[in-house]
Write a protein that holds these residues in place. Structure first.
Motif, PDB file in Angstrom:
ATOM      1  N   GLY A  19       7.662  62.655 -30.240  1.00  0.00           N
ATOM      2  CA  GLY A  19       7.760  63.767 -31.159  1.00  0.00           C
ATOM      3  C   GLY A  19       8.453  63.430 -32.456  1.00  0.00           C
ATOM      4  N   ASP A  20       8.415  64.416 -33.361  1.00  0.00           N
ATOM      5  CA  ASP A  20       8.949  64.281 -34.713  1.00  0.00           C
ATOM      6  C   ASP A  20      10.126  65.232 -34.870  1.00  0.00           C
ATOM      7  N   THR A  21      11.122  64.799 -35.663  1.00  0.00           N
ATOM      8  CA  THR A  21      12.294  65.646 -35.916  1.00  0.00           C
ATOM      9  C   THR A  21      12.193  66.368 -37.242  1.00  0.00           C
ATOM     10  N   ALA A  22      11.052  66.311 -37.919  1.00  0.00           N
ATOM     11  CA  ALA A  22      10.859  67.078 -39.152  1.00  0.00           C
ATOM     12  C   ALA A  22      10.841  68.564 -38.827  1.00  0.00           C
ATOM     13  N   PRO A  23      11.144  69.421 -39.795  1.00  0.00           N
ATOM     14  CA  PRO A  23      11.125  70.862 -39.528  1.00  0.00           C
ATOM     15  C   PRO A  23       9.756  71.326 -39.046  1.00  0.00           C
ATOM     16  N   GLY A  24       9.752  72.129 -38.021  1.00  0.00           N
ATOM     17  CA  GLY A  24       8.511  72.629 -37.472  1.00  0.00           C
ATOM     18  C   GLY A  24       7.978  73.825 -38.237  1.00  0.00           C
ATOM     19  N   THR A  25       6.760  74.187 -37.936  1.00  0.00           N
ATOM     20  CA  THR A  25       6.151  75.328 -38.607  1.00  0.00           C
ATOM     21  C   THR A  25       6.660  76.660 -38.062  1.00  0.00           C
ATOM     22  N   THR A  26       7.181  76.657 -36.852  1.00  0.00           N
ATOM     23  CA  THR A  26       7.700  77.883 -36.238  1.00  0.00           C
ATOM     24  C   THR A  26       9.195  77.984 -36.501  1.00  0.00           C
ATOM     25  N   MET A  27       9.614  79.075 -37.108  1.00  0.00           N
ATOM     26  CA  MET A  27      11.030  79.293 -37.418  1.00  0.00           C
ATOM     27  C   MET A  27      11.713  79.961 -36.232  1.00  0.00           C
ATOM     28  N   TYR A  28      13.015  79.708 -36.148  1.00  0.00           N
ATOM     29  CA  TYR A  28      13.824  80.349 -35.108  1.00  0.00           C
ATOM     30  C   TYR A  28      14.437  81.608 -35.700  1.00  0.00           C
ATOM     31  N   GLU A  29      14.175  82.736 -35.070  1.00  0.00           N
ATOM     32  CA  GLU A  29      14.625  84.032 -35.581  1.00  0.00           C
ATOM     33  C   GLU A  29      15.955  84.415 -34.962  1.00  0.00           C
ATOM     34  N   VAL A  30      16.959  84.625 -35.801  1.00  0.00           N
ATOM     35  CA  VAL A  30      18.299  85.000 -35.354  1.00  0.00           C
ATOM     36  C   VAL A  30      18.558  86.439 -35.768  1.00  0.00           C
ATOM     37  N   ARG A  31      18.980  87.248 -34.818  1.00  0.00           N
ATOM     38  CA  ARG A  31      19.332  88.642 -35.080  1.00  0.00           C
ATOM     39  C   ARG A  31      20.823  88.836 -34.839  1.00  0.00           C
ATOM     40  N   TYR A  32      21.474  89.535 -35.760  1.00  0.00           N
ATOM     41  CA  TYR A  32      22.901  89.790 -35.618  1.00  0.00           C
ATOM     42  C   TYR A  32      23.252  91.052 -36.388  1.00  0.00           C
ATOM     43  N   GLU A  33      24.426  91.592 -36.086  1.00  0.00           N
ATOM     44  CA  GLU A  33      24.913  92.791 -36.774  1.00  0.00           C
ATOM     45  C   GLU A  33      25.911  92.393 -37.844  1.00  0.00           C
ATOM     46  N   ASP A  34      25.769  92.997 -39.013  1.00  0.00           N
ATOM     47  CA  ASP A  34      26.717  92.721 -40.076  1.00  0.00           C
ATOM     48  C   ASP A  34      27.947  93.590 -39.905  1.00  0.00           C
ATOM     49  N   ASP A  35      28.816  93.568 -40.893  1.00  0.00           N
ATOM     50  CA  ASP A  35      30.077  94.321 -40.798  1.00  0.00           C
ATOM     51  C   ASP A  35      29.855  95.826 -40.766  1.00  0.00           C
ATOM     52  N   PHE A  36      28.698  96.279 -41.202  1.00  0.00           N
ATOM     53  CA  PHE A  36      28.421  97.717 -41.236  1.00  0.00           C
ATOM     54  C   PHE A  36      27.537  98.175 -40.076  1.00  0.00           C
ATOM     55  N   GLY A  37      27.263  97.272 -39.117  1.00  0.00           N
ATOM     56  CA  GLY A  37      26.459  97.631 -37.963  1.00  0.00           C
ATOM     57  C   GLY A  37      24.971  97.533 -38.167  1.00  0.00           C
ATOM     58  N   ASN A  38      24.551  97.014 -39.316  1.00  0.00           N
ATOM     59  CA  ASN A  38      23.125  96.867 -39.573  1.00  0.00           C
ATOM     60  C   ASN A  38      22.617  95.567 -38.944  1.00  0.00           C
ATOM     61  N   VAL A  39      21.411  95.600 -38.378  1.00  0.00           N
ATOM     62  CA  VAL A  39      20.811  94.427 -37.758  1.00  0.00           C
ATOM     63  C   VAL A  39      20.183  93.559 -38.836  1.00  0.00           C
TER      64      VAL A  39
END
Length: 808
Positions: A564-584
């Motif tokens: 395999g290759d270590t170059a960036p893949g076409t599929t992104m990793y989606e991260v979800r988190y809450e900010d300081d105001f509770g918004n996702v």
């Protein structure tokens, strides 16, 4: 100064820069400082841990050849996989102690012990883990010696983690400039493994990452226009040829507890007159599949009939199979797969269930013409013991992180393109796992360390699916989670089978620079999200890459790969988190292409388990106290989910988005309605009448009264012949058949008991048993006189007799 613990040495990039060596620690100073000669007091015999001053000879607490050891019966039973030996241990209490002598072995693979209870015709030795043995004889085990707590020869767990003095105290600039690190694995000079550290921005490669087309399997052509139950039994479910005759043979054996029920029923699973002699066995398996499609659960609920409490009527599975016949099937199903010598052993081993898995493997090899990728994981079959320690199983596994945490664990493998499970291995007792093939084999690693449990499990799965190594074979790839992932697994798969692999690494970090990758990642990036560091090396002719990928500010995953290759893949990793105001908030992070390839396939077996355990939930539809029937239902559920995945891959629009319960309902359409006796209107048939004596008068008996009604009489009552078959207690009745005089209930029991199909009278008229059927004269002895009003058959009797002959 370089201490022995400094197993990793960093080399700076060109031009060379001075690197500060780590300051000596207190431990290293103590090792290099000359020590004074021991005083006589210091060289005295060591004191006991319990403070009793009991002297012990050097090596007395070490397990070795010819040492006497003891263990409990329950411990020894866990280490035995032979039914006859388990029966030999059956008379002993679980906590009884047995003594023996160590004949051979070591602390890694276990000790072969000759136990005193073994006879000359029994196995010479039994392999037992050293942690389960106690030094000394049974008579000497008085609790005063501490030998049972002293296992000096047992190896320490090799986690591969470095000690406090292992890493140089380098500045971030020095870590960013480092080009290689050396992992020392031996005491001699040159015994180290060198990892090349690739600069930030470099994207090394070991060839192109396999695409979905590269690893797409070749599946046999299936005619999806055929009935679905035929496809299920021909391509997915284990072969059932001859199971009807085997079940009849098991049930008719005098040692079988179901023999009396089998004889009374008079039913044969082997349908000799049918084109498919095992169709009734398949009928019973279809009943299992139809169970989760109903609201009711259990045999009693699924065999009930009539109007339900909701909008659906009760299932009435009696339309397909008699209840007692299905109960016999539940008991006999596992033994149709098992060897005959294990049918009536007192204690059953995994040898009863392993033939089922072997049949599944055979079906999968016939389903796929070629497989090019494999994903490894584990599956749990829930089983919670009630009265016994393991509930009748040889052993059970507890895995708290699983949704079903207690039961039987199966190491399995699936084909990633379809999601079909292709390989299974029961997780047995650790001692028994060490006796399986490919364990304790010499590896291609520099230190020649032998294969352990996780490596051997991975090799057995890959060899069982791919077959032996073949030169010139196309790309074959194996992936898995942290249980399988290690440098040893990747190297052995490539050298022994020619299979490339990609694994997550967590605890199996021998030869793997896990901490070094983390330090370099910390030194290079303040915000590590979506960043990765790469090292590469070559071991035994196999090129490896070690990758550390930061998928969040606190989480980092580690990978070992041979492709395999270590170059960036076409599929992104989606991260979800809450900010300081509770918004996702949602952030898309890049990740290495080979990591995306593995991550997209890792959840497949977990999703397969969720479909079986949560949506189909066959174990809830068929509650049981038989552990082997629970395993059979698990295999049936696995095959139903596999069929669903195959239907989704068939490119038929009607099969898109299928739910597993819908598939189970479609398969159960193959159920045949049985020819059961429905209630008929016998035109001209007389009603039941009271019992009569020899003169034709109603038989009566005097009632025991209080002096006033002493002369009062009541009709004589007898027990109903039909109810004797259905109920444990006799049912009294004063009515009888007007033709033959057999005692029968006038009340229609089928309206009171949902398990009854017709009344006692109709059941009697259709009886074909020569001893009990309606006939004149009766076989039973009874007094006959010239005044008997019933010497002639009624005009309608021929119709009933003809119907009985047809049924017969």
């Amino acid at each position: 100064m370089t201490t022995r613990a400094s197993a990793v040495v960093y080399q700076p990039a060109v031009p060379p820069q001075p690197i500060a060596l780590p300051l000596p620690t207190a431990a290293s100073v103590a090792r290099e400082t000359p020590q004074p000669a021991p005083t006589p007091a210091a060289s005295a015999a060591p004191q006991s841990k319990k403070g009793k001053g009991k002297a012990r000879e050097p090596g007395a607490g070490r397990l070795s050849k010819k040492k006497r050891v003891t263990t409990t019966v329950s411990t020894l039973r866990a280490c035995v996989d032979d039914s006859h030996m388990l029966d030999r241990l059956q008379p002993f209490r679980r906590q009884s102690k047995l003594a023996g002598t160590i004949m051979s072995g070591d602390s890694v693979n276990g000790w072969h012990v000759k136990w005193d209870i073994l006879g000359p015709d029994e196995p010479n030795t039994i392999l037992v883990d050293g942690k389960r043995l106690t030094l000394g004889d049974v008579a000497q085990d008085d609790g005063d010696d501490d030998d049972d707590e002293d296992f000096d020869d047992l190896p320490q767990k090799d986690t591969g983690k470095n000690t406090a003095t292992l890493f140089p105290d380098m500045s971030p600039a020095g870590l960013r400039a480092a080009t290689e690190c050396k992992v020392v694995y031996g005491k001699k000079d040159g015994e180290h493994l060198t990892w090349v550290i690739h600069r930030d921005g470099d994207r090394p490669s070991l060839g192109e990452t396999p695409s979905a087309d590269d690893v797409a399997p070749e599946i046999v052509d299936i005619d999806w226009s055929r009935p679905l139950h035929e496809i299920f039994f021909e391509y997915v479910f284990p072969d059932l040829d001859g199971h009807g005759a085997l079940m009849d043979q098991w049930l008719s054996d005098k040692r079988c507890k179901w023999k009396s029920t089998y004889d009374d029923c008079g039913f044969k699973f082997d349908q000799v007159g049918d084109a498919d002699r095992d169709w009734f066995v398949k009928q019973c398996y279809l009943i299992l599949i139809a169970g989760p499609t109903e609201v009711e659960v259990g045999v009693e609920g699924l065999w009930s009939k009539g109007k339900g409490d909701g909008r659906r009527p009760l299932p009435d599975f009696g339309r397909y199979v008699q209840k007692n016949v299905f109960k016999m099937f539940k008991a006999a199903a596992i033994f149709a797969f098992a060897p005959k010598e294990m049918w009536f052993t007192t204690t059953l081993t995994w040898g009863v269930f392993e033939p089922v898995l072997a049949k599944v493997h055979e079906r999968r090899r016939g389903l796929f013409k070629a497989i090019f990728a494999l994903l490894l994981d584990e599956t749990m079959v829930g089983w919670r013991p009630k009265n016994k320690e393991t509930g009748g199983l040889p052993n059970i596994t507890h895995e708290p992180r699983k949704p079903v945490s207690l039961g039987t664990m199966l190491r399995d493998a699936c084909e990633p393109a379809t999601g079909v499970l292709t390989y299974f291995q029961v997780v047995k007792d650790p001692v028994l796992m060490k006796q399986l093939p490919l364990f304790n084999m010499e590896t291609s690693l520099p230190d020649k360390k032998r294969t352990g449990t996780s490596v051997s499990e991975c090799l057995r799965a890959a060899e069982g699916v791919f077959g032996p190594k073949c030169d010139g074979a196309p790309i074959r790839w194996v992936g898995g989670d942290a249980w399988f992932g290690s440098v040893t697994t990747a190297v052995e798969l490539k050298t022994r089978l020619g299979v490339d692999s990609t694994f997550i690494v967590k605890n199996n970090t021998r030869f793997f620079p896990k901490e070094q990758l983390r330090l370099i990642l910390d030194a290079r990036h303040n915000d590590q999200r979506g960043q990765w560091a790469v090292m590469s090396t070559e071991v035994g002719g196999v090129k490896l890459m070690a990758i550390a990928y930061a998928w969040s500010t606190k989480g980092t995953s580690y990978f070992i790969t041979t492709i395999g290759d270590t170059a960036p893949g076409t599929t992104m990793y989606e991260v979800r988190y809450e900010d300081d105001f509770g918004n996702v908030r949602v952030v898309d992070l890049p990740r290495p292409e080979i990591a995306s390839f593995l991550y997209s396939r890792l959840p497949l077996i977990d999703e397969h388990n969720r479909q079986r355990q949560h949506f189909l939930d066959m174990s809830a539809s068929w509650p049981t106290t038989d552990c082997w029937f629970r395993l059979i239902t698990a295999v049936v559920g696995i095959c139903v989910v596999d069929l669903m995945y195959l239907m989704r891959c068939s490119n038929k629009p009607a099969y898109e988005g299928l739910r597993v319960v819908k598939v189970a309902d479609m398969v159960s359409m193959g159920l045949r309605l049985r020819d059961r006796h429905e209630a008929l209107d016998f035109e001209g048939a007389p009603v039941l009448e009271r019992h009569r004596d020899a003169r034709g008068r109603v038989a009566t008996k005097r009632r025991n009264g209080d002096g006033v009604n002493d002369r009062q009489t009541l009709p004589t009552q007898k027990s109903c012949w039909s109810c004797r078959v259905w109920y444990k207690n006799y049912v009294s009745t004063s009515y009888a058949c007007p033709t033959c005089g057999q005692a029968l209930c006038k009340v229609d029991r089928s309206k009171q008991d949902p398990t009854r199909e017709i009344s006692c009278y109709e059941e009697h008229l259709r009886d074909t048993n020569p001893a009990t059927k309606c006939q004149i004269p009766r076989p039973a002895k009874r007094r006959k006189t010239e005044e008997d009003p019933r010497p002639e058959k009624p005009p309608w009797y021929g119709q009933a007799a003809a119907s009985a002959e047809i049924a017969e």
